[in-house]
Motif scaffolding. Structure first.
Motif, PDB file in Angstrom:
ATOM      1  N   GLY A 128      23.378  13.361  10.702  1.00  9.22           N
ATOM      2  CA  GLY A 128      22.419  12.805  11.646  1.00  9.22           C
ATOM      3  C   GLY A 128      22.239  11.308  11.456  1.00  9.22           C
ATOM      4  O   GLY A 128      22.196  10.545  12.434  1.00  9.22           O
ATOM      5  N   ALA A 129      22.161  10.874  10.197  1.00  9.53           N
ATOM      6  CA  ALA A 129      22.004   9.451   9.912  1.00  9.53           C
ATOM      7  C   ALA A 129      23.247   8.669  10.326  1.00  9.53           C
ATOM      8  O   ALA A 129      23.149   7.554  10.858  1.00  9.53           O
ATOM      9  CB  ALA A 129      21.721   9.251   8.426  1.00  9.53           C
ATOM     10  N   ASP A 131      25.321   9.530  12.739  1.00  9.26           N
ATOM     11  CA  ASP A 131      25.304   9.481  14.205  1.00  9.26           C
ATOM     12  C   ASP A 131      24.407   8.347  14.690  1.00  9.26           C
ATOM     13  O   ASP A 131      24.755   7.598  15.610  1.00  9.26           O
ATOM     14  CB  ASP A 131      24.810  10.809  14.781  1.00  9.26           C
ATOM     15  N   ASN A 132      23.231   8.224  14.070  1.00  8.18           N
ATOM     16  CA  ASN A 132      22.291   7.181  14.465  1.00  8.18           C
ATOM     17  C   ASN A 132      22.875   5.781  14.276  1.00  8.18           C
ATOM     18  O   ASN A 132      22.590   4.868  15.051  1.00  8.18           O
ATOM     19  CB  ASN A 132      20.996   7.299  13.654  1.00  8.18           C
ATOM     20  N   ARG A 134      26.049   5.174  14.431  1.00 11.31           N
ATOM     21  CA  ARG A 134      27.316   5.150  15.171  1.00 11.31           C
ATOM     22  C   ARG A 134      28.515   5.027  14.218  1.00 11.31           C
ATOM     23  O   ARG A 134      29.416   4.205  14.419  1.00 11.31           O
ATOM     24  CB  ARG A 134      27.310   4.017  16.195  1.00 11.31           C
ATOM     25  N   GLU A 162      18.359   4.975   4.674  1.00  5.68           N
ATOM     26  CA  GLU A 162      17.781   6.087   5.425  1.00  5.68           C
ATOM     27  C   GLU A 162      17.758   7.381   4.615  1.00  5.68           C
ATOM     28  O   GLU A 162      16.840   8.193   4.739  1.00  5.68           O
ATOM     29  CB  GLU A 162      18.550   6.286   6.725  1.00  5.68           C
ATOM     30  N   VAL A 185      22.503  -2.239  15.889  1.00  7.31           N
ATOM     31  CA  VAL A 185      22.559  -0.902  15.276  1.00  7.31           C
ATOM     32  C   VAL A 185      21.914  -0.909  13.891  1.00  7.31           C
ATOM     33  O   VAL A 185      21.127  -0.016  13.547  1.00  7.31           O
ATOM     34  CB  VAL A 185      24.020  -0.417  15.184  1.00  7.31           C
ATOM     35  N   GLU A 188      18.143  -1.288  14.209  1.00  8.66           N
ATOM     36  CA  GLU A 188      17.550  -0.020  14.631  1.00  8.66           C
ATOM     37  C   GLU A 188      17.403   0.918  13.437  1.00  8.66           C
ATOM     38  O   GLU A 188      16.406   1.653  13.322  1.00  8.66           O
ATOM     39  CB  GLU A 188      18.391   0.629  15.720  1.00  8.66           C
ATOM     40  N   GLY A 189      18.409   0.901  12.536  1.00  5.27           N
ATOM     41  CA  GLY A 189      18.340   1.732  11.344  1.00  5.27           C
ATOM     42  C   GLY A 189      17.192   1.336  10.429  1.00  5.27           C
ATOM     43  O   GLY A 189      16.489   2.189   9.878  1.00  5.27           O
ATOM     44  N   ARG A 192      13.977   2.405  12.058  1.00  9.30           N
ATOM     45  CA  ARG A 192      13.848   3.865  11.974  1.00  9.30           C
ATOM     46  C   ARG A 192      13.388   4.277  10.567  1.00  9.30           C
ATOM     47  O   ARG A 192      12.512   5.144  10.415  1.00  9.30           O
ATOM     48  CB  ARG A 192      15.198   4.503  12.315  1.00  9.30           C
ATOM     49  N   THR A 196       9.910   6.267   9.665  1.00  9.23           N
ATOM     50  CA  THR A 196       9.933   7.627   9.116  1.00  9.23           C
ATOM     51  C   THR A 196       9.431   7.694   7.678  1.00  9.23           C
ATOM     52  O   THR A 196       8.921   8.731   7.256  1.00  9.23           O
ATOM     53  CB  THR A 196      11.355   8.214   9.170  1.00  9.23           C
TER      54      THR A 196
END
Length: 253
Positions: A128-129, A131-132, A134, A162, A185, A188-189, A192, A196
């Motif tokens: 999932g990480a 994918d986030n 890319r 992350e 990108v 954004e990480g 995020r 979280t």
């Protein structure tokens, strides 16, 4: 709620001519959920601050204190600092031939948490990480940073951020060498991870471009090994317009 407190920190490095002072009394406090940007010219000591907090043996802390949630960071080994919740995204990540990204990440997570993560949940979290960020899944089988582009190295640093979920993250020029798409990108990480985990961030940069994506709560101008001025996001905009000349002139006056 976590707090990193840096009090009157003085650091020197050994040279052929003897010890050379780099940090000359740094005071800084970072709380959970805050983003502090440190900006300054080359050679001002920004990276020295990052590596000193992380425990790099090259840097000799001659006086001052660093506390994380009341615990003396300077008395901890490097791995103890990581387990306590400190994280450093390096400006120049090192290559580790023969160690896959997948093994590296799970080993790091195990070392920090004190137990191995449940495999099925961990694989889902890693995928999932990635994918986030890319990142292609084949990335996990490559040796750590070996043959990585600049953008891949920085994405890998944020992937660690992350997954390891530190209390306080120090990002040393994470924007260097990134094109516009990679910068977005990576930013954004970071955003995020902040949302979280609620971590506090110390973001070291020369330029304001990353601050368009990662909004700082505080900006600190670093010159000649100390904080020369502090303010909000508007200070970064002033630096973009005026540069560092007025601070450099004051430092040499």
């Amino acid at each position: 709620m976590s707090t990193l407190e840096i009090k009157d920190l003085h650091v020197s490095v050994e040279t052929k001519e003897g010890p050379k002072p780099i940090l000359r009394g740094v005071d800084l406090t970072i709380n959970s959920g805050e983003t502090h940007a440190i900006m300054g010219p080359n050679g001002s000591g920004k990276s020295t601050l990052a590596y000193s907090i992380a425990g790099h043996p090259k840097y000799d802390i001659t006086s001052g204190e660093v506390y994380l949630d009341g615990e003396n960071v300077l008395e901890m080994s490097v791995d103890e600092r990581a387990r306590a919740g400190l994280f450093l995204a390096m400006q120049y990540p090192v290559e580790v031939p023969g160690v896959s990204v997948a093994n590296f990440l799970r080993t790091a997570k195990t070392a920090i948490d004190g137990q191995a993560p449940a495999l099925r949940h961990w694989v889902k979290e890693v995928n999932g990480a990635m994918d986030n960020l890319r990142m292609d899944k084949s990335f996990a089988e490559r040796s750590v940073n070996e043959g990585f582009s600049g953008g891949e190295k920085k994405r890998h640093e944020i992937l660690q951020l992350e997954l390891l979920k530190p209390k306080i993250a120090i990002l040393d020029e994470t924007d260097s060498g990134l094109d516009v798409d990679a910068l977005r990108v990576v930013s954004e990480g970071v955003n995020r991870a902040k949302e979280t985990t609620g971590a506090g961030f110390l973001l070291i940069t020369h330029y304001t471009r990353i601050l368009r994506y990662i909004k700082p709560d505080f900006v600190h101008v670093f010159v000649n090994g100390r904080v020369a001025e502090e303010g909000g996001p508007e200070l970064a905009e002033r630096l973009e317009a005026e540069g560092y000349d007025r601070f450099l002139s004051a430092a040499t006056a």
